[in-house]
Design a protein around this motif. Structure first.
Motif, PDB file in Angstrom:
ATOM      1  N   VAL A 181    -111.347 121.925 -39.148  1.00 32.62           N
ATOM      2  CA  VAL A 181    -112.242 121.459 -40.214  1.00 32.62           C
ATOM      3  C   VAL A 181    -111.677 120.204 -40.882  1.00 32.62           C
ATOM      4  CG1 VAL A 181    -113.223 122.048 -42.475  1.00 32.62           C
ATOM      5  CG2 VAL A 181    -113.226 123.737 -40.628  1.00 32.62           C
ATOM      6  N   ASP A 182    -110.369 120.195 -41.127  1.00 34.21           N
ATOM      7  CA  ASP A 182    -109.752 119.021 -41.747  1.00 34.21           C
ATOM      8  C   ASP A 182    -109.891 117.795 -40.856  1.00 34.21           C
ATOM      9  OD1 ASP A 182    -107.775 117.850 -43.818  1.00 34.21           O
ATOM     10  OD2 ASP A 182    -106.791 117.451 -41.899  1.00 34.21           O
ATOM     11  N   ALA A 183    -109.614 117.946 -39.549  1.00 33.69           N
ATOM     12  CA  ALA A 183    -109.744 116.815 -38.625  1.00 33.69           C
ATOM     13  C   ALA A 183    -111.187 116.342 -38.541  1.00 33.69           C
ATOM     14  CB  ALA A 183    -109.229 117.210 -37.240  1.00 33.69           C
ATOM     15  N   LEU A 184    -112.129 117.272 -38.569  1.00 34.98           N
ATOM     16  CA  LEU A 184    -113.542 116.904 -38.494  1.00 34.98           C
ATOM     17  C   LEU A 184    -113.978 116.132 -39.734  1.00 34.98           C
ATOM     18  CD1 LEU A 184    -116.234 117.103 -37.001  1.00 34.98           C
ATOM     19  CD2 LEU A 184    -116.641 119.286 -38.148  1.00 34.98           C
ATOM     20  N   LEU A 185    -113.562 116.585 -40.916  1.00 34.44           N
ATOM     21  CA  LEU A 185    -113.935 115.892 -42.148  1.00 34.44           C
ATOM     22  C   LEU A 185    -113.357 114.476 -42.188  1.00 34.44           C
ATOM     23  CD1 LEU A 185    -113.546 118.749 -44.802  1.00 34.44           C
ATOM     24  CD2 LEU A 185    -115.661 117.791 -43.882  1.00 34.44           C
ATOM     25  N   HIS A 186    -112.078 114.341 -41.807  1.00 37.22           N
ATOM     26  CA  HIS A 186    -111.480 113.015 -41.782  1.00 37.22           C
ATOM     27  C   HIS A 186    -112.126 112.135 -40.721  1.00 37.22           C
ATOM     28  CE1 HIS A 186    -108.116 114.709 -44.191  1.00 37.22           C
ATOM     29  NE2 HIS A 186    -108.015 113.468 -44.600  1.00 37.22           N
ATOM     30  N   ASN A 187    -112.510 112.750 -39.609  1.00 38.43           N
ATOM     31  CA  ASN A 187    -113.151 111.983 -38.541  1.00 38.43           C
ATOM     32  C   ASN A 187    -114.493 111.425 -38.997  1.00 38.43           C
ATOM     33  OD1 ASN A 187    -113.447 110.899 -35.988  1.00 38.43           O
ATOM     34  ND2 ASN A 187    -112.873 112.785 -34.955  1.00 38.43           N
ATOM     35  N   LEU A 188    -115.237 112.210 -39.744  1.00 34.31           N
ATOM     36  CA  LEU A 188    -116.532 111.737 -40.230  1.00 34.31           C
ATOM     37  C   LEU A 188    -116.384 110.562 -41.188  1.00 34.31           C
ATOM     38  CD1 LEU A 188    -118.337 115.158 -40.854  1.00 34.31           C
ATOM     39  CD2 LEU A 188    -118.709 113.556 -38.982  1.00 34.31           C
ATOM     40  N   MET A 189    -115.242 110.470 -41.859  1.00 34.79           N
ATOM     41  CA  MET A 189    -115.027 109.385 -42.814  1.00 34.79           C
ATOM     42  C   MET A 189    -114.878 108.030 -42.139  1.00 34.79           C
ATOM     43  SD  MET A 189    -112.386 111.184 -45.494  1.00 34.79           S
ATOM     44  CE  MET A 189    -112.719 112.797 -46.170  1.00 34.79           C
ATOM     45  N   VAL A 190    -114.400 108.023 -40.890  1.00 31.00           N
ATOM     46  CA  VAL A 190    -114.175 106.743 -40.219  1.00 31.00           C
ATOM     47  C   VAL A 190    -115.348 106.351 -39.321  1.00 31.00           C
ATOM     48  CG1 VAL A 190    -111.691 107.068 -40.274  1.00 31.00           C
ATOM     49  CG2 VAL A 190    -112.967 107.816 -38.263  1.00 31.00           C
ATOM     50  N   LEU A 191    -116.414 107.138 -39.321  1.00 31.43           N
ATOM     51  CA  LEU A 191    -117.560 106.793 -38.490  1.00 31.43           C
ATOM     52  C   LEU A 191    -118.488 105.795 -39.158  1.00 31.43           C
ATOM     53  CD1 LEU A 191    -118.548 110.282 -37.028  1.00 31.43           C
ATOM     54  CD2 LEU A 191    -117.049 108.554 -36.057  1.00 31.43           C
ATOM     55  N   TRP A 192    -118.490 105.760 -40.489  1.00 34.00           N
ATOM     56  CA  TRP A 192    -119.478 104.960 -41.202  1.00 34.00           C
ATOM     57  C   TRP A 192    -119.006 103.593 -41.659  1.00 34.00           C
ATOM     58  CZ3 TRP A 192    -123.669 107.255 -39.990  1.00 34.00           C
ATOM     59  CH2 TRP A 192    -123.711 108.641 -39.880  1.00 34.00           C
ATOM     60  N   PRO A 193    -117.704 103.352 -41.905  1.00 33.95           N
ATOM     61  CA  PRO A 193    -117.305 102.021 -42.377  1.00 33.95           C
ATOM     62  C   PRO A 193    -117.584 100.942 -41.337  1.00 33.95           C
ATOM     63  CG  PRO A 193    -115.553 103.617 -42.721  1.00 33.95           C
ATOM     64  CD  PRO A 193    -116.562 104.265 -41.856  1.00 33.95           C
ATOM     65  N   SER A 194    -117.849  99.716 -41.822  1.00 33.63           N
ATOM     66  CA  SER A 194    -117.990  98.553 -40.954  1.00 33.63           C
ATOM     67  C   SER A 194    -116.637  97.893 -40.822  1.00 33.63           C
ATOM     68  CB  SER A 194    -118.996  97.564 -41.560  1.00 33.63           C
ATOM     69  OG  SER A 194    -120.262  98.169 -41.708  1.00 33.63           O
ATOM     70  N   PHE A 195    -116.244  97.575 -39.590  1.00 34.06           N
ATOM     71  CA  PHE A 195    -114.909  97.069 -39.340  1.00 34.06           C
ATOM     72  C   PHE A 195    -114.896  95.547 -39.272  1.00 34.06           C
ATOM     73  CE2 PHE A 195    -112.547 100.879 -38.754  1.00 34.06           C
ATOM     74  CZ  PHE A 195    -113.449 101.811 -38.292  1.00 34.06           C
ATOM     75  N   CYS A 196    -113.738  94.995 -39.622  1.00 34.35           N
ATOM     76  CA  CYS A 196    -113.547  93.557 -39.566  1.00 34.35           C
ATOM     77  C   CYS A 196    -113.332  93.130 -38.107  1.00 34.35           C
ATOM     78  CB  CYS A 196    -112.326  93.143 -40.399  1.00 34.35           C
ATOM     79  SG  CYS A 196    -112.388  93.731 -42.107  1.00 34.35           S
ATOM     80  N   THR A 197    -113.284  91.819 -37.910  1.00 33.47           N
ATOM     81  CA  THR A 197    -113.056  91.310 -36.555  1.00 33.47           C
ATOM     82  C   THR A 197    -111.590  91.436 -36.150  1.00 33.47           C
ATOM     83  OG1 THR A 197    -112.783  89.092 -37.478  1.00 33.47           O
ATOM     84  CG2 THR A 197    -114.984  89.697 -36.699  1.00 33.47           C
ATOM     85  N   ASP A 198    -110.683  91.451 -37.125  1.00 34.88           N
ATOM     86  CA  ASP A 198    -109.263  91.609 -36.842  1.00 34.88           C
ATOM     87  C   ASP A 198    -108.938  93.096 -36.767  1.00 34.88           C
ATOM     88  OD1 ASP A 198    -106.592  91.302 -36.481  1.00 34.88           O
ATOM     89  OD2 ASP A 198    -106.135  90.726 -38.550  1.00 34.88           O
ATOM     90  N   LEU A 199    -108.850  93.609 -35.552  1.00 37.25           N
ATOM     91  CA  LEU A 199    -108.696  95.044 -35.348  1.00 37.25           C
ATOM     92  C   LEU A 199    -107.295  95.386 -34.873  1.00 37.25           C
ATOM     93  CD1 LEU A 199    -112.127  95.805 -33.648  1.00 37.25           C
ATOM     94  CD2 LEU A 199    -111.484  96.076 -36.046  1.00 37.25           C
ATOM     95  N   GLU A 200    -106.285  94.790 -35.486  1.00 35.96           N
ATOM     96  CA  GLU A 200    -104.894  95.060 -35.140  1.00 35.96           C
ATOM     97  C   GLU A 200    -104.342  96.160 -36.042  1.00 35.96           C
ATOM     98  OE1 GLU A 200    -102.840  91.371 -35.465  1.00 35.96           O
ATOM     99  OE2 GLU A 200    -103.479  90.670 -33.488  1.00 35.96           O
ATOM    100  N   ILE A 201    -103.793  97.193 -35.421  1.00 38.95           N
ATOM    101  CA  ILE A 201    -103.207  98.312 -36.144  1.00 38.95           C
ATOM    102  C   ILE A 201    -101.686  98.188 -36.061  1.00 38.95           C
ATOM    103  CG2 ILE A 201    -102.988 100.825 -36.279  1.00 38.95           C
ATOM    104  CD1 ILE A 201    -105.720 101.060 -35.010  1.00 38.95           C
ATOM    105  N   PRO A 202    -101.001  97.955 -37.173  1.00 35.85           N
ATOM    106  CA  PRO A 202     -99.530  97.797 -37.151  1.00 35.85           C
ATOM    107  C   PRO A 202     -98.825  99.141 -37.044  1.00 35.85           C
ATOM    108  CG  PRO A 202    -100.325  97.563 -39.386  1.00 35.85           C
ATOM    109  CD  PRO A 202    -101.550  97.730 -38.532  1.00 35.85           C
ATOM    110  N   HIS A 203     -99.074  99.839 -35.959  1.00 37.65           N
ATOM    111  CA  HIS A 203     -98.518 101.173 -35.767  1.00 37.65           C
ATOM    112  C   HIS A 203     -98.447 101.446 -34.276  1.00 37.65           C
ATOM    113  CE1 HIS A 203     -97.274 105.088 -37.195  1.00 37.65           C
ATOM    114  NE2 HIS A 203     -97.631 104.799 -38.422  1.00 37.65           N
ATOM    115  N   PHE A 204     -97.759 102.546 -33.903  1.00 40.45           N
ATOM    116  CA  PHE A 204     -97.694 102.890 -32.488  1.00 40.45           C
ATOM    117  C   PHE A 204     -98.746 103.932 -32.101  1.00 40.45           C
ATOM    118  CE2 PHE A 204     -94.976 105.943 -34.591  1.00 40.45           C
ATOM    119  CZ  PHE A 204     -95.164 107.124 -33.901  1.00 40.45           C
ATOM    120  N   PHE A 205     -99.535 104.405 -33.070  1.00 42.35           N
ATOM    121  CA  PHE A 205    -100.681 105.253 -32.784  1.00 42.35           C
ATOM    122  C   PHE A 205    -101.752 104.989 -33.837  1.00 42.35           C
ATOM    123  CE2 PHE A 205     -98.415 107.800 -35.874  1.00 42.35           C
ATOM    124  CZ  PHE A 205     -99.394 108.472 -36.568  1.00 42.35           C
TER     125      PHE A 205
END
Length: 329
Positions: A181-205
């Motif tokens: 349930v926790d993973a599902l709720l957090h997953n739904l949060m990232v489905l709606w935002p609009s992303f920028c053109t710079d899609l670099e994640i400063p992480h290894f995951f």
């Protein structure tokens, strides 16, 4: 006392239903209105000379995690003398550690070998979902193990009646439900935002906080929702762990015999070591992220709670636990 129960001959292994999850992930690109195709994982370092060192360290930690935790699972499955609730939970914790490491490290190793830092949108969201689910499940399993030690120390005469197979089976299922349930709720949060053109994640995951930072939507609302969900699903198990060990310590200190105190403290020592290792490093990374403006430094620090504890848990339980040492021999 559980040696005759064949239902405990192997740990309960719980996974998400693959078909439903794949269908869910396949719809992610259509839900997100920016049609993001892929992200770029920048990893832990920009120095090419250090990439081989990072690869060797991560590969070594991953192999130690897989082999060590498999050894614990096999030990539990093969020795009927340790078919008790605490080792049942330990075997499930070992399986969860394998899944958590597998959801992060192999992709990082492949990117390092191929010099290709890209990850598709669906793979990124799937990775983030699995990492979060297994992290929350580890949190819940540690809380359940703390409750088991509380019953063993504070109610030893009723331990067999309280910690029956039905109860700890339900506790494990409930932990799995909370993590999903926790993973599902957090997953739904990232489905709606609009992303920028710079899609670099400063992480290894693909980490949730870094994904949210890439959007040009109002991050304040998303951050508030993330903290609320994290406090509910992460704070409640953490509070249960604290209260359990507070009662354990107070109960042990009231014991008149020093031998009984030593036995109870030693039986809880392994669990406390794992708890301090997991939560101590996580809080340390959180404090580091508050006082530093470098996402790369935060990513390096996050290795201490996302990768290292899963490998060290094996040594903690095998070296500090007499029954486990005897079984491994």
């Amino acid at each position: 006392m559980f040696s005759g129960d064949t239902a405990l001959a192997a740990p309960l292994i719980f996974t998400f239903h693959p078909i439903n999850f794949i269908r869910f992930v396949n719809n992610l690109e259509t839900i997100n209105h920016t049609a993001v195709s892929e992200f770029c994982l920048l990893g832990l370092t920009d120095d090419p000379a250090l990439e081989s060192l990072v690869f060797s360290l991560f590969l070594s930690m991953y192999l130690v995690t897989i082999l060590g935790n498999l050894l614990i699972i096999l030990a539990f499955s093969s020795d009927s003398h340790i078919h008790t609730p605490i080792y049942f939970f330990l075997s499930n914790l070992s399986f969860n550690d394998i899944c958590l490491s597998t959801s992060m490290i192999p992709k990082m190793l492949v990117n390092n070998l191929t010099q290709n830092q890209s990850i598709t949108y669906k793979d990124c969201i799937s990775q983030f979902c699995f990492v979060l689910a297994f992290t929350v499940l580890e949190n819940c399993l540690l809380a359940v193990m703390a409750y088991d030690r509380y019953v063993a120390s504070c109610h030893p005469l009723r331990y067999t009646a309280i910690m029956n197979p039905c109860l700890f089976g339900l506790l494990t299922l409930f932990s799995l439900l909370i993590s999903f349930v926790d993973a599902l709720l957090h997953n739904l949060m990232v489905l709606w935002p609009s992303f920028c053109t710079d899609l670099e994640i400063p992480h290894f995951f693909c980490e949730l906080a870094q994904i949210i930072k890439l959007s040009f939507s109002d991050n304040f609302i998303y951050n508030i929702l993330i903290y609320i969900v994290a406090c509910i699903f992460g704070g409640v198990p953490c509070s249960g762990i604290i209260f359990s060990y507070v009662y354990i310590v107070s109960s042990v200190l009231r014991m008149p015999l020093s031998g009984g105190k030593h036995k109870d403290f030693s039986s809880c020592g392994s669990n406390l070591s794992v708890v301090f290792l997991f939560y101590g490093t996580a809080f340390g990374v959180y404090i580091t992220s508050v006082f530093t403006d470098s996402p790369r430094k935060t990513a390096v620090a996050s290795v201490m709670y996302t990768v290292v504890p899963q490998g060290l848990n094996t040594f903690v339980y095998s070296l500090r636990n007499r029954d486990m040492k005897g079984t491994l021999r």
